[in-house]
Design a protein around this motif. Structure first.
Motif, PDB file in Angstrom:
ATOM      1  N   GLY A  78      -6.486  -2.993  -8.764  1.00 26.47           N
ATOM      2  CA  GLY A  78      -5.120  -2.217  -8.275  1.00 26.47           C
ATOM      3  C   GLY A  78      -4.065  -1.518  -9.048  1.00 26.47           C
ATOM      4  O   GLY A  78      -4.212  -0.838  -9.660  1.00 26.47           O
ATOM      5  N   GLY A  79      -3.089  -2.010  -9.514  1.00 23.35           N
ATOM      6  CA  GLY A  79      -1.776  -0.861  -9.467  1.00 23.35           C
ATOM      7  C   GLY A  79      -1.294  -1.401 -10.384  1.00 23.35           C
ATOM      8  O   GLY A  79      -1.500   0.276 -11.130  1.00 23.35           O
ATOM      9  N   ARG A 137      -4.940  -4.472  -1.992  1.00 22.04           N
ATOM     10  CA  ARG A 137      -6.106  -5.171  -2.061  1.00 22.04           C
ATOM     11  C   ARG A 137      -6.081  -6.245  -1.492  1.00 22.04           C
ATOM     12  O   ARG A 137      -4.613  -7.035  -1.004  1.00 22.04           O
ATOM     13  CB  ARG A 137      -6.203  -5.961  -4.118  1.00 22.04           C
ATOM     14  N   ARG A 168      -9.479   6.928  -4.191  1.00 20.73           N
ATOM     15  CA  ARG A 168      -7.798   7.575  -4.508  1.00 20.73           C
ATOM     16  C   ARG A 168      -7.906   8.891  -3.602  1.00 20.73           C
ATOM     17  O   ARG A 168      -6.648   9.240  -3.111  1.00 20.73           O
ATOM     18  CB  ARG A 168      -7.607   7.934  -6.158  1.00 20.73           C
ATOM     19  N   MET A 221      -6.529   8.964  -0.423  1.00 21.73           N
ATOM     20  CA  MET A 221      -5.333   8.132   0.132  1.00 21.73           C
ATOM     21  C   MET A 221      -4.359   8.762   0.836  1.00 21.73           C
ATOM     22  O   MET A 221      -3.940   8.731   1.815  1.00 21.73           O
ATOM     23  CB  MET A 221      -5.053   7.379  -1.686  1.00 21.73           C
ATOM     24  N   ARG A 266      -1.693 -13.107  -0.223  1.00 18.34           N
ATOM     25  CA  ARG A 266      -0.582 -12.818  -0.606  1.00 18.34           C
ATOM     26  C   ARG A 266      -0.087 -10.841  -0.198  1.00 18.34           C
ATOM     27  O   ARG A 266       1.241 -10.539  -0.360  1.00 18.34           O
ATOM     28  CB  ARG A 266      -0.758 -12.808  -2.129  1.00 18.34           C
ATOM     29  N   LYS A 267      -1.132 -10.353  -0.167  1.00 26.43           N
ATOM     30  CA  LYS A 267      -0.511  -9.556   0.814  1.00 26.43           C
ATOM     31  C   LYS A 267       0.143  -9.247   2.060  1.00 26.43           C
ATOM     32  O   LYS A 267       0.663  -8.372   2.760  1.00 26.43           O
ATOM     33  CB  LYS A 267      -1.791  -8.051   0.342  1.00 26.43           C
ATOM     34  N   ALA A 277     -12.330   0.461   0.546  1.00 29.11           N
ATOM     35  CA  ALA A 277     -11.400   0.382  -0.731  1.00 29.11           C
ATOM     36  C   ALA A 277     -12.154   2.226  -0.369  1.00 29.11           C
ATOM     37  O   ALA A 277     -12.846   3.062   0.170  1.00 29.11           O
ATOM     38  CB  ALA A 277     -12.440  -0.034  -2.316  1.00 29.11           C
ATOM     39  N   VAL A 278     -10.815   2.711  -0.348  1.00 25.91           N
ATOM     40  CA  VAL A 278     -10.523   3.996  -0.175  1.00 25.91           C
ATOM     41  C   VAL A 278     -10.447   4.822  -1.662  1.00 25.91           C
ATOM     42  O   VAL A 278      -9.559   4.569  -2.372  1.00 25.91           O
ATOM     43  CB  VAL A 278      -9.569   4.456   0.609  1.00 25.91           C
ATOM     44  N   GLU A 296       4.276   5.740  -2.413  1.00 25.18           N
ATOM     45  CA  GLU A 296       3.212   6.314  -1.669  1.00 25.18           C
ATOM     46  C   GLU A 296       3.885   7.662  -0.448  1.00 25.18           C
ATOM     47  O   GLU A 296       3.185   8.212  -0.056  1.00 25.18           O
ATOM     48  CB  GLU A 296       1.680   5.760  -2.335  1.00 25.18           C
ATOM     49  N   LEU A 320      -3.664   1.825 -11.811  1.00 21.53           N
ATOM     50  CA  LEU A 320      -3.672   3.111 -11.658  1.00 21.53           C
ATOM     51  C   LEU A 320      -2.187   3.010 -12.491  1.00 21.53           C
ATOM     52  O   LEU A 320      -1.817   4.363 -13.080  1.00 21.53           O
ATOM     53  CB  LEU A 320      -2.610   2.888 -10.615  1.00 21.53           C
ATOM     54  N   LEU A 355       3.283  -0.521  -5.369  1.00 18.17           N
ATOM     55  CA  LEU A 355       3.088   1.186  -4.980  1.00 18.17           C
ATOM     56  C   LEU A 355       2.944   1.901  -4.046  1.00 18.17           C
ATOM     57  O   LEU A 355       3.038   2.566  -3.956  1.00 18.17           O
ATOM     58  CB  LEU A 355       2.293   1.515  -6.374  1.00 18.17           C
ATOM     59  N   THR A 356       2.567   0.875  -3.432  1.00 17.22           N
ATOM     60  CA  THR A 356       1.631   1.871  -1.717  1.00 17.22           C
ATOM     61  C   THR A 356       2.808   2.114  -0.783  1.00 17.22           C
ATOM     62  O   THR A 356       2.685   3.458  -0.653  1.00 17.22           O
ATOM     63  CB  THR A 356       0.932   1.020  -1.224  1.00 17.22           C
TER      64      THR A 356
HETATM   65  N1  UDP Z   1      -5.506   2.101  -3.786  1.00  7.87           N
HETATM   66  C1  UDP Z   1      -6.636   2.602  -3.645  1.00  7.87           C
HETATM   67  N2  UDP Z   1      -7.353   2.742  -2.554  1.00  7.87           N
HETATM   68  C2  UDP Z   1      -7.337   1.396  -1.979  1.00  7.87           C
HETATM   69  C3  UDP Z   1      -6.700   0.797  -2.093  1.00  7.87           C
HETATM   70  C4  UDP Z   1      -5.604   0.993  -2.692  1.00  7.87           C
HETATM   71  O1  UDP Z   1      -6.482   4.125  -4.251  1.00  7.87           O
HETATM   72  O2  UDP Z   1      -8.846   1.724  -1.505  1.00  7.87           O
HETATM   73  C5  UDP Z   1      -4.167   2.170  -4.554  1.00  7.87           C
HETATM   74  C6  UDP Z   1      -3.175   2.685  -3.876  1.00  7.87           C
HETATM   75  O3  UDP Z   1      -2.862   3.623  -3.944  1.00  7.87           O
HETATM   76  C7  UDP Z   1      -1.947   1.723  -5.084  1.00  7.87           C
HETATM   77  C8  UDP Z   1      -2.689   0.416  -5.495  1.00  7.87           C
HETATM   78  O4  UDP Z   1      -4.147   0.778  -5.479  1.00  7.87           O
HETATM   79  O5  UDP Z   1      -2.157   3.117  -6.123  1.00  7.87           O
HETATM   80  C9  UDP Z   1      -2.108  -0.469  -5.315  1.00  7.87           C
HETATM   81  O6  UDP Z   1      -1.108  -0.885  -6.049  1.00  7.87           O
HETATM   82  P1  UDP Z   1       0.443  -1.917  -5.207  1.00  7.87           P
HETATM   83  O7  UDP Z   1       1.053  -1.575  -6.744  1.00  7.87           O
HETATM   84  O8  UDP Z   1       0.641  -1.282  -4.122  1.00  7.87           O
HETATM   85  O9  UDP Z   1      -0.870  -3.100  -5.200  1.00  7.87           O
HETATM   86  P2  UDP Z   1      -1.771  -4.291  -6.131  1.00  7.87           P
HETATM   87  O10 UDP Z   1      -2.837  -4.060  -6.937  1.00  7.87           O
HETATM   88  O11 UDP Z   1      -0.595  -3.687  -7.898  1.00  7.87           O
HETATM   89  O12 UDP Z   1      -1.198  -5.851  -6.092  1.00  7.87           O
END
Ligand code: UDP
Length: 411
Positions: free
Chosen positions: A22-23, A220, A283, A286, A224-225, A280-281, A311, A26, A307-308
Motif C-alpha cells: 500500500g502506501g 487495502r 496505479r 487510479m 482498520r480502513k 485492486a486497480v 490523491e 508508493l 495518501l488516498t
Molecule cells: N492504491 C492503488 N490501487 C489500489 C488500492 C490502492 O494504487 O487498488 C494506492 C492508493 O492510490 C494509494 C495507496 O495505494 O496511493 C494507499 O495508500 P494509503 O496511505 O491510503 O494507505 P496504506 O496502504 O499506507 O495504509
C-alpha cells in the motif's frame, strides 16, 4: 548523496492494494525517484520474496532496487519477517563493505530500522527512520487482533532512541513518538506528497452508473480502513452507490476474508445492490476512478498518513474523512473536506449526505483541495526537506555534535 532506502516488506515494484502492499510501497518509490531528480544516487533494499526476481533492477534514473536474500524467497506476511532482519542487516553490511556504500541510510517501517542498526554496527552511517505505522497505535485500535510480533512496541521504543533522526509524517505521529519516548528534537515532520501530474482534475473518467451519486473509497482491504462503517453509513445515504477500490485482484475477491465480510455487512444492511468491490486497480487507472466520484470517503479507525485523501484532493474530489492521524493535517475541515469522528457511521452518513445535496460546497472543497495538494504536498518538496534532514544527520555524525545513544536495539 548516496542514499540507501531500506523497505523490507514494501517493494516499490509490488502491486499496490494487497494486504501488505500500500502506501509504504508508493512512498518509497515516489520519494526515491524525487530524490534522484535532485541528483542523489538511491538504492532501495527490499526482501527477495520470489526466486525469479533479479538481484538488481533499474527502477528509474538514479534509482536501483536491490533484492536482499533474507528468509525464504517467497511471499511472507510482514508479521513473520522479524527473524530475518538480522541476516538482512548483515547482508547490507557485507555489500556496503565490498562496493557501493551509502552516505545515509533511511529505513522504512520498524523492521527495516532493526536491519539498518545491524548494518550500522559495521558501516557507521547516519540512520534515518520513518515508522509509517506504530505498534502502540495498532495495539490501541486492534487489541488482541493485532498480529504484530509481541516485541514490536519495545523494539520501536529502542529504535526511536537508537537512530539519528526520526521522520514523522504528521503532527499526530509526533505526539505518538514523544509518548513512546523519542526525544522531540530528534523528530522532523515531513509529509508524503502527491504526484500532481498524474493526480489532476482533468483527464479520463471511469464509467459512472446512471442516476447514482458515487461515493468512492480506496485502500487495502483491512478492517482498520473502516469500509464496514462506510457500508453501514450507506443505509442513511439513499440512492448513492459506494465503490471500494483495493484488495486483491477482482478475480480473487471471493476468497478474500475481508471482502467476504464486507459483502455480508452490505447484505445485512440492505445495501448490497449499491455496494461494489472492485479489487485492486492498477496505479495508472487510479486517477480515472477518483475523478468519477462525487465524494471520496476515507473512514479509517487510524491512519499514519493517508495518501488516498491527498490523491482525491489533487483530482478535485471533495473528501469526507475520519479526524485521525495525517488526515487532520491534509484535509482542512470545512475548506477542502469534512472531518468526522472515526468509527461513527451516523456522522459519516450525515457528512456524506450533506455534501451530496450541496453542489456549491462540493465545488468549493474541490477547488481548495486541488490548491492545497499542489502547493503543499509535492514529492519534490518532500525530497528537498528530506535532503536537508539527511544533511543535518550526516553533519551531526561527522562533527559528533549529538551524543549518539548506545545501539541497544541491534544487539
Ligand atoms: N492504491 C492503488 N490501487 C489500489 C488500492 C490502492 O494504487 O487498488 C494506492 C492508493 O492510490 C494509494 C495507496 O495505494 O496511493 C494507499 O495508500 P494509503 O496511505 O491510503 O494507505 P496504506 O496502504 O499506507 O495504509
Amino acid at each position: 548523496m548516496r542514499i540507501a532506502m531500506i523497505s523490507e516488506h514494501a517493494s516499490p515494484l509490488a502491486f499496490l492494494g494487497g494486504v501488505d502492499a500500500g502506501g509504504q510501497n508508493l512512498h518509497v518509490a515516489e520519494l526515491s525517484t524525487a530524490l534522484a531528480r535532485l541528483g542523489h544516487d538511491v538504492r532501495v533494499y527490499t526482501r527477495r520474496d520470489r526466486i525469479a526476481l533479479p538481484a538488481e533492477f533499474a527502477f528509474a534514473d538514479g534509482v536501483t532496487v536491490v533484492h536482499v536474500p533474507a528468509g525464504p524467497p517467497e511471499p511472507l506476511g510482514k508479521d513473520l519477517l522479524l527473524p530475518y532482519m538480522k541476516p538482512f542487516g548483515r547482508w547490507l553490511a557485507d555489500s556496503w563493505t565490498d562496493g557501493w556504500s551509502p552516505d545515509v541510510i533511511h529505513a522504512h517501517f520498524w523492521m527495516s530500522g532493526l536491519a539498518a542498526l545491524v548494518a550500522r554496527r559495521r558501516v557507521a552511517r547516519p540512520v534515518v527512520q520513518t515508522f509509517h505505522a506504530l505498534g502502540t497505535v495498532k495495539r490501541r485500535h486492534q487489541g488482541v487482533r493485532d498480529t504484530s510480533p509481541a516485541a514490536r512496541i519495545s523494539l520501536e521504543r529502542s529504535l526511536g532512541r537508537g537512530v539519528d533522526r526520526v521522520v514523522a509524517q504528521c503532527r499526530d505521529e509526533v505526539r505518538e513518538l514523544v509518548r513512546i519516548g523519542v526525544p522531540r528534537d530528534r523528530i522532523g515532520v515531513i509529509p508524503s506528497g502527491v504526484d500532481g501530474a498524474t493526480f489532476a482534475p482533468l483527464g479520463p473518467i471511469a464509467p459512472r452508473s446512471e442516476g447514482r451519486p458515487r461515493i468512492l473509497s480506496v485502500g487495502r482491504l483491512v478492517e482498520r480502513k473502516g469500509f464496514a462503517d462506510l457500508i453501514r453509513a450507506l443505509r442513511l445515504v439513499p440512492h448513492a452507490e459506494l465503490v471500494i477500490v483495493g484488495g486483491p485482484p477482482e478475480a480473487e475477491l471471493a476468497r478474500d476474508p475481508e471482502a467476504v465480510r464486507l459483502r455480508a455487512v452490505a447484505v445485512a444492511c440492505g445495501v448490497a445492490d449499491r455496494t461494489r468491490l472492485l479489487g485492486a486497480v492498477p496505479r495508472e487507472d487510479m486517477p480515472r476512478w477518483y475523478r468519477s466520484a462525487d465524494v471520496l470517503a476515507c473512514s479509517p479507525w487510524y491512519e499514519p498518513f493517508g495518501l488516498t485523501a491527498l490523491e482525491g484532493m489533487a483530482c478535485g474530489v471533495p473528501v469526507v474523512a475520519s479526524a485521525v492521524g495525517g488526515l487532520v493535517d491534509t484535509v482542512v475541515d470545512g475548506e477542502s473536506g469534512t472531518l468526522v469522528p472515526a468509527r461513527d457511521p451516523a456522522a459519516l452518513a450525515t457528512a456524506l449526505q450533506d455534501l451530496l445535496v450541496d453542489p456549491v460546497r462540493r465545488l468549493s472543497y474541490a477547488t481548495a483541495g486541488v490548491d492545497r495538494a499542489r502547493q503543499r504536498y509535492s514529492w519534490d518538496l518532500t525530497a528537498e526537506r528530506m535532503t536537508a534532514l539527511y544533511q543535518r544527520a550526516r553533519d551531526e555524525r561527522r562533527t559528533g555534535h549529538r551524543r549518539m545513544p548506545a545501539e541497544a536495539v541491534a544487539s
